[in-house]
Design an enzyme around this catalytic site. Structure first.
Site, PDB file in Angstrom:
ATOM      1  N   GLU A 128      -7.204  53.052 135.342  1.00  0.00           N
ATOM      2  CA  GLU A 128      -6.710  54.410 135.476  1.00  0.00           C
ATOM      3  C   GLU A 128      -6.914  55.148 134.147  1.00  0.00           C
ATOM      4  O   GLU A 128      -6.635  54.581 133.094  1.00  0.00           O
ATOM      5  CB  GLU A 128      -5.221  54.447 135.823  1.00  0.00           C
ATOM      6  N   GLY A 268       2.349  52.164 128.631  1.00  0.00           N
ATOM      7  CA  GLY A 268       3.434  51.230 128.918  1.00  0.00           C
ATOM      8  C   GLY A 268       3.015  50.104 129.840  1.00  0.00           C
ATOM      9  O   GLY A 268       3.175  48.928 129.524  1.00  0.00           O
ATOM     10  N   ALA A 269       2.447  50.463 130.995  1.00  0.00           N
ATOM     11  CA  ALA A 269       2.061  49.459 131.971  1.00  0.00           C
ATOM     12  C   ALA A 269       1.214  50.103 133.058  1.00  0.00           C
ATOM     13  O   ALA A 269       1.103  51.328 133.101  1.00  0.00           O
ATOM     14  CB  ALA A 269       3.294  48.816 132.604  1.00  0.00           C
ATOM     15  N   ASN A 272      -1.733  48.288 138.990  1.00  0.00           N
ATOM     16  CA  ASN A 272      -2.823  47.733 139.803  1.00  0.00           C
ATOM     17  C   ASN A 272      -2.264  46.942 140.992  1.00  0.00           C
ATOM     18  O   ASN A 272      -1.330  46.164 140.839  1.00  0.00           O
ATOM     19  CB  ASN A 272      -3.680  46.801 138.960  1.00  0.00           C
ATOM     20  N   HIS A 304       9.421  50.739 137.716  1.00  0.00           N
ATOM     21  CA  HIS A 304       8.454  51.835 137.890  1.00  0.00           C
ATOM     22  C   HIS A 304       7.141  51.319 138.472  1.00  0.00           C
ATOM     23  O   HIS A 304       6.657  51.839 139.485  1.00  0.00           O
ATOM     24  CB  HIS A 304       8.219  52.524 136.541  1.00  0.00           C
ATOM     25  N   GLU A 305       6.568  50.307 137.841  1.00  0.00           N
ATOM     26  CA  GLU A 305       5.267  49.810 138.306  1.00  0.00           C
ATOM     27  C   GLU A 305       5.391  49.190 139.696  1.00  0.00           C
ATOM     28  O   GLU A 305       4.522  49.370 140.544  1.00  0.00           O
ATOM     29  CB  GLU A 305       4.676  48.797 137.321  1.00  0.00           C
ATOM     30  N   HIS A 308       5.510  51.829 142.360  1.00  0.00           N
ATOM     31  CA  HIS A 308       4.201  52.441 142.626  1.00  0.00           C
ATOM     32  C   HIS A 308       3.516  51.804 143.836  1.00  0.00           C
ATOM     33  O   HIS A 308       2.629  52.403 144.433  1.00  0.00           O
ATOM     34  CB  HIS A 308       3.285  52.270 141.414  1.00  0.00           C
TER      35      HIS A 308
HETATM   36  N1  TRP Z   1      -0.157  54.761 135.868  1.00  0.00           N
HETATM   37  C1  TRP Z   1       0.507  54.154 134.750  1.00  0.00           C
HETATM   38  C2  TRP Z   1       1.988  54.343 134.975  1.00  0.00           C
HETATM   39  O1  TRP Z   1       2.525  55.394 134.843  1.00  0.00           O
HETATM   40  C3  TRP Z   1       0.172  54.658 133.406  1.00  0.00           C
HETATM   41  C4  TRP Z   1      -1.247  54.794 132.982  1.00  0.00           C
HETATM   42  C5  TRP Z   1      -2.075  55.800 133.229  1.00  0.00           C
HETATM   43  C6  TRP Z   1      -1.928  53.984 132.066  1.00  0.00           C
HETATM   44  N2  TRP Z   1      -3.238  55.661 132.539  1.00  0.00           N
HETATM   45  C7  TRP Z   1      -3.163  54.579 131.808  1.00  0.00           C
HETATM   46  C8  TRP Z   1      -1.603  52.823 131.436  1.00  0.00           C
HETATM   47  C9  TRP Z   1      -4.058  54.036 130.884  1.00  0.00           C
HETATM   48  C10 TRP Z   1      -2.497  52.273 130.530  1.00  0.00           C
HETATM   49  C11 TRP Z   1      -3.712  52.894 130.240  1.00  0.00           C
HETATM   50  O2  TRP Z   1       2.662  53.474 135.357  1.00  0.00           O
HETATM   51 ZN    ZN Z   2       3.558  55.505 136.775  1.00  0.00          ZN
END
Ligand code: TRP
Ligand code: ZN
Length: 882
Positions: A128, A268-269, A272, A304-305, A308
Site C-alpha cells: 500500500e 505503524g502496520a 494485508n 485497527h489492522e 480492516h
Molecule cells: N493501511 C495502513 C493502516 O492504516 C497504513 C499504511 C498505508 C502503510 N501505507 C503504508 C503502512 C505504507 C506502511 C507503509 O493500517
Molecule cells: Zn488503517
C-alpha cells in the site's frame, strides 16, 4: 528509473480498466540481491471497452527479464516499456488470454521500504498504496480485485518460514538446499493487500473459535527470543476478534491469521489479507521495556489492522481518493474498541487531545485538505491525520445523528450491499440514508470541505419569561483551493445544568432541530429558544466532542468551574478545565512576549486540584485533568504571530503557580498512588501510574530540585515510571548530575533493546530550549544512532521537529536549517519518511515574522534542490504555495 512527472491525479478522471483481471499466479525465487518474480495473469477485455484499447500496466523501478503472451515470447512491436508503465497492444477483442511478466528485484537495495525489501535478514513486502508495481508490472489500483496463488522458493536454512496471504496449500523440498511453499487466497483482493514474508522467525501461537464455530489458527512471528514480548499482542488480537463479532457482527474468514513484526517499517502496520505486517514497536511489550502508552497503542493498532479485514479488505476503496472509506471508518472502529476495553471518557479525552494537537493544525495550515480529497500528486502524502482522525470523527457524527440502532442498521446494510466490492464514500453515506430515511446531503460536506469549522455561541437567560436563548453562528475558514464554504450540518450534544448540578428539561424548543440531547446546527446563523427554564442554567455544549469544531463561547470562569464539577458527561468536565485554562495560557503568553508580569487566577488551580483530589473519579481521568493544554494548543488558539518561547514561558509560569498551590495535594497523590505488587498493564493500574507521575511532575516544579524524580527513577520497577521520572529529570533539570547519571544508567541497561533506546533518544530530543539543537547533533554522532532505521530517525529527528516547540523553532532559524539538511539526506534513501518528517513545519505561517522568514528560507532551500522525490517535492511545494 522513476522521474517525477509532477502529474496530478483528479477524482473526476476516474475510469475503469479496459481489461478484467481474472486471476494471478505469482512465483518468487528469493535471493537477497536478485529475486526472480514470475507473474502469470489471466485477463479478458471488459465488455464495452474499445477493441483496440491497449493493456496499460503500472511499474516503478522495474527490471523486466521476460514477457510472454499465452506462453510464447511477445513480439517486440506489440509492447512498449516506459519508466512507469508497460503498454501491450493487439490484444483479442474477446476471450481470455495470459500475460506472463518476469522481473528481477534487488530486495537488499530497496531502502524505500516499498515493494519487496529486506529487514533484519527477513524478506518482507509493503504494497500500500503503490508498492506492488515495484514487484511487477500490474494493474496496481484498488478497484482491480482478483484471486492470487503464490509460490515461494527460497533457501531452506536461512528462510525456513515462507508466508503469503490466504490459506497454506502445501510445500516441499526443491533441491539444492531450497524449499517451496504455496499459498492460495480465495478472497479477491487488490494488489495493495498482497504480502510475502520469508525468513527465520520465532512464533507465538494460539487459536480463536469464531461465532459460527470455526477454529482459526493465530500466529504472531517475531525475532527469535522475543516471543514472550508478543503475548500481549496475541491477547489484544483475540479480544479484537471477539469484539468485532459482538459489536459489528463480523466474523473472520480464513483458516489462519498471521502477524509479522519487523523493525524497519515506514508506518505503524499494514492490513494485508490474513498476513498483517507490523512495525515491531506495535507488537513487542513487557513491563520492563514498555510503557502503559505502548500497551494501549499495541492494543489499538492490533485491533485497527484486524478490523480492516472487513472495512478495507472485504470492502475496499474504488480509488485512493476514497481512502477515508477504509481508514476513517477503521479508526472509528478501533476507537470504539478501546473505549469498550478501557474507560470510555478517558479514551475520548485522549482522542480529542490527539485530534486537536495533530489534525487541527493540519486543517489550519497550507497542507489542509478535505477528508475525501479530489486531487493529489503523491498518494503517500494523503495518509494524513485528516483522512484518519477527522475521517473517524465524521463516522462518529453519523452515529450521533442516527443514533445507535440506525447506525448499526446502516453498517449492516453497507456490509451486505458492498461485500466483495471496491466502494466509494457516496456508497457508504447512501447506506445510512437508506437505513434511516434521513437526507445526509448537507452532512456530506464534512467529507468535501476542508478546515475546522468555527462555531461562535452566545447565550442569554430571561428570568421573567423562563426562557434561555442560544445564538449560534458557524464559519468554515478558507483553505488551499477552497475559498467559499457552505454551512454544514453540525451535531452538538448539550445539557442545561442547574445550580444543584441537575439538568433542566425545557418544555419547548424553537428555532433549531433537536433529537434527544443533540442540537442540529444547519444554518450559518441560528437562534434557539428553550422555554420552561425556571432558573439560570449553565450550558454544557459539544459534550463528548460530538463535532470536531473550534467552539468560541465566552462562558464565565464560574460557569466553566461549575461544568468541571458537576457535568454528568465526564468528557465535558475535562473540556471545561481546558476551556478555563486556555485563556489564562494565552494571556500569559501575550504578557511573556512583552515582558509583563503574569498573574494567575487561583480559581484555575482550585478547579484542577478539586478534580485531581476527587477519589470518586478514576485516576486516569484525574491525571488528564492535571495535564494543562499543551504549548501547541496555545499556539493554535493564538492563531498567528506565534512566539514559542513566550508561549512556553507563560505556560511554565502557570504550571509553577499550580504546583505551589497544590504542593500538599500532589505530595499526597504521589505517596498514595504507588501501585503495589507486580506490574499489570490494565487500565486501572495504568491510571494510578499516570496520576502519580503527573503529581511527580508538578512536585518537581514546586520543589525545584531533582531529588524526588531521581529517587523515583531509582525505585521504578516498570518502564512507565522509569521513563516518566527520566523525562522529568531531563526536561526540568537537564544539567543536573542526577540527570546525566540517570540517562547513562538507562542507556547501558537497555543498550540492546532498540525500542527502549528510541525512548532514550526521544526524551532527550524533547528537552526544551535553545540548547536542544546542539544536543540533537551530538546524539546523531552517537554509535546508537542509525540513519537507516525509520523508528530511530523518527525518535530523534522527527520528535525534535514535531514535539520540541522551543528547541526546534529557535529564533535564529537554526532548527529549520538543520531539518532541511536532514530532509535532503533522508530523501534519496526513503522519500516517504522524509516527506512525513517535513510535515512538522506545517504551521510555519503562524509563526512570528522573523521565525517565519527563516522557515520560508529553509523550505526554499529544499525546494531549490533538483533531485527531490515526488513525496518531498509535493509537500514542500504545497507548504510554500498553499
Ligand atoms: N493501511 C495502513 C493502516 O492504516 C497504513 C499504511 C498505508 C502503510 N501505507 C503504508 C503502512 C505504507 C506502511 C507503509 O493500517
Ligand atoms: Zn488503517
Amino acid at each position: 528509473m522513476r522521474t517525477d512527472s509532477g502529474r496530478i491525479m483528479h477524482l473526476a478522471d476516474y475510469r475503469r480498466t479496459d481489461f478484467v483481471l481474472e486471476r494471478v499466479d505469482l512465483t518468487f525465487e528469493l535471493d537477497p540481491t536478485a529475486t526472480k518474480c514470475t507473474s502469470r495473469m489471466l485477463l479478458h477485455r471488459r465488455e464495452g471497452s474499445p477493441a483496440d484499447a491497449p493493456l496499460v500496466l503500472d511499474g516503478d523501478e522495474l527490471k523486466m527479464t521476460g514477457l510472454l503472451y499465452d506462453g510464447m515470447p511477445m513480439e517486440a512491436e506489440r509492447y512498449t516499456e516506459e519508466d512507469d508503465q508497460l503498454t501491450i497492444r493487439d490484444l483479442p477483442e474477446s476471450g481470455s488470454f495470459e500475460i506472463t511478466v518476469d522481473t528481477e528485484i534487488n530486495p537488499e537495495a530497496n531502502t524505500k521500504l516499498m515493494g519487496l525489501y529486506r529487514t533484519g535478514g527477513v524478506y518482507c513486502t509493503q504494497c500500500e498504496a503503490e508498492g506492488f508495481r515495484r514487484i511487477t508490472y500490474f494493474y496496481d489500483r484498488p478497484d482491480v480485485l482478483c484471486v492470487y496463488t503464490v509460490n515461494i522458493i527460497a533457501d531452506k536454512e536461512s528462510c525456513p518460514l515462507l508466508l503469503s496471504n490466504g490459506n497454506f496449500l502445501g510445500g516441499a523440498g526443491y533441491g539444492e538446499g531450497k524449499h517451496f511453499a504455496a499459498w492460495f487466497d480465495p478472497h479477491p483482493k487488490p494488489s495493495y493487500l498482497f504480502a510475502l514474508v520469508a525468513g527465520d522467525l520465532g512464533v507465538v501461537e494460539d487459536t480463536f473459535t469464531t461465532m459460527s464455530g470455526r477454529e482459526v489458527a493465530l500466529k504472531i512471528y517475531v525475532e527469535h527470543g522475543k516471543e514472550p514480548r508478543a503475548t500481549y499482542a496475541m491477547d489484544a488480537l483475540k479480544r479484537s476478534m471477539k469484539w468485532d463479532e459482538e459489536v459489528f457482527g463480523r466474523e473472520y474468514d480464513l483458516d489462519i491469521f498471521m502477524i509479522v513484526a519487523v523493525s524497519d517499517f515506514n508506518m505503524g502496520a499494514m492490513e494485508n489479507k490474513g498476513l498483517n505486517v507490523f512495525n515491531d514497536k506495535y507488537v513487542l511489550a513487557d513491563p520492563e521495556t514498555a510503557t502503559d502508552a505502548d500497551y494501549a497503542n499495541i492494543e489499538a493498532i492490533i485491533a485497527h489492522e484486524y478490523f480492516h479485514n472487513w472495512t478495507g479488505n472485504r470492502i475496499t476503496c474504488r480509488d485512493w481518493f476514497q481512502l477515508c472509506l477504509k481508514e476513517g471508518l477503521t479508526v472509528y472502529r478501533d476507537h470504539e474498541f478501546s473505549a469498550d476495553q478501557r474507560s470510555r471518557a478517558v479514551k475520548r479525552v485522549a482522542e480529542v487531545r490527539h485530534l486537536k494537537s495533530e489534525q487541527f493544525p493540519e486543517d489550519a495550515g497550507p497542507l489542509a485538505h478535505p477528508v475525501r480529497p479530489t486531487k493529489y500528486r503523491e498518494i503517500n502524502n494523503f495518509y494524513t491525520t485528516t483522512v484518519y482522525e477527522k475521517g473517524s470523527e465524521v463516522t462518529r457524527m453519523i452515529a450521533t445523528l442516527l443514533g445507535r440502532d440506525l447506525f448499526k442498521k446502516g453498517m449492516d446494510l453497507y456490509f451486505d450491499r458492498h461485500d466483495g466490492e471496491a466502494a466509494t464514500v457516496e456508497d457508504f453515506v447512501k447506506c445510512f440514508e437508506d437505513a434511516s430515511d434521513r437526507d445526509l446531503g448537507q452532512f456530506s460536506l464534512w467529507y468535501h470541505q476542508a478546515g475546522t469549522p468555527l462555531v461562535t455561541a452566545s447565550a442569554a437567560y430571561d428570568q421573567a419569561k423562563g426562557t434561555f436563548t442560544l445564538s449560534l453562528e458557524q464559519m468554515i475558514p478558507p483553505t488551499p483551493g477552497q475559498t467559499a464554504k457552505e454551512p454544514m450540518h453540525i451535531p452538538l450534544r448539550f445539557g442545561l445544568l442547574l445550580a444543584d448540578g441537575s439538568e433542566a428539561v425545557p418544555t419547548a424548543v424553537e428555532g433549531i432541530e433537536i433529537t434527544e440531547d443533540v442540537l442540529h446546527l444547519t444554518e450559518r446563523k441560528q437562534t434557539a429558544v428553550f422555554s420552561g427554564i425556571a432558573s439560570r442554567p449553565v450550558l454544557s455544549l459539544n459534550r463528548g466532542f460530538s463535532a470536531p469544531i473550534n467552539l468560541h463561547f465566552k462562558q464565565s470562569p464560574a460557569d466553566l468551574a461549575h461544568i468541571a464539577r458537576h457535568d454528568r458527561d465526564l468528557f465535558a468536565r475535562w473540556q471545561a478545565v481546558g476551556d478555563l485554562a486556555l485563556p489564562h495560557l494565552v494571556e500569559a503568553a501575550r504578557k511573556a512576549r512583552v515582558g509583563e508580569d503574569i498573574t494567575v487566577d487561583p480559581l484555575l488551580g482550585e478547579t484542577l486540584l478539586l478534580l485531581a483530589a476527587d477519589e470518586s473519579l478514576e485516576a486516569a481521568f484525574r491525571a488528564q485533568a492535571l495535564n494543562l493544554p499543551s504549548e501547541a494548543d496555545v499556539a493554535r488558539e493564538l492563531g498567528s504571530n506565534n512566539d514559542p518561547d513566550a508561549i512556553r514561558k507563560g505556560r511554565e509560569t502557570i504550571t509553577q503557580a499550580i504546583a505551589r498551590q497544590g504542593a500538599a495535594i500532589f505530595a499526597k497523590l504521589f505517596d498514595r498512588h504507588r501501585v503495589e505488587g507486580g506490574f499489570t498493564p490494565d487500565a486501572t493500574s495504568a491510571g494510578r501510574r499516570a496520576l502519580r507521575n503527573a503529581a511527580l511532575s508538578y512536585l518537581a516544579a514546586a520543589e525545584g530540585n531533582p531529588q524526588r524524580a531521581a529517587a523515583s527513577f531509582a525505585h521504578a520497577d516498570n518502564m512507565t515510571d522509569l521513563s516518566a521520572a527520566l523525562t522529568v529529570l531531563a526536561h526540568r533539570f537537564p544539567d543536573a548530575p542526577e540527570t546525566a547519571a540517570a540517562l547513562e544508567t538507562f542507556r547501558t541497561r537497555f543498550a540492546d533493546n532498540a525500542l527502549v533506546i528510541d525512548k532514550w533518544f526521544s526524551i532527550q530530543a524533547t528537552i526544551p530550549g535553545e540548547g536542544a539543537l546542539q544536543r540533537i547533533q551530538t546524539l546523531m554522532e552517537s554509535p546508537l544512532f542509525n540513519a537507516a532505521n525509520p523508528n530511530r530517525v523518527r525518535s530523534l529527528v522527527g520528535t525534535f521537529a514535531f514535539s520540541n516547540p522551543t528547541g526546534f523553532n529557535r529564533a535564529d532559524g537554526a532548527g529549520y536549517r538543520f531539518l532541511a539538511d536532514q530532509i535532503l539526506a533522508i530523501d534519496p534513501r526513503n522519500p516517504q519518511l522524509a516527506a512525513r518528517i517535513l510535515t512538522s513545519m506545517r504551521s510555519w505561517r503562524a509563526l512570528e515574522e522573523l521565525r517565519a522568514d527563516h522557515a520560508r528560507n529553509a523550505l526554499r532551500s529544499i525546494s531549490s534542490n533538483d533531485k527531490l522525490s515526488p513525496d518531498v517535492s509535493d509537500i514542500v511545494e504545497r507548504m510554500l504555495n498553499g
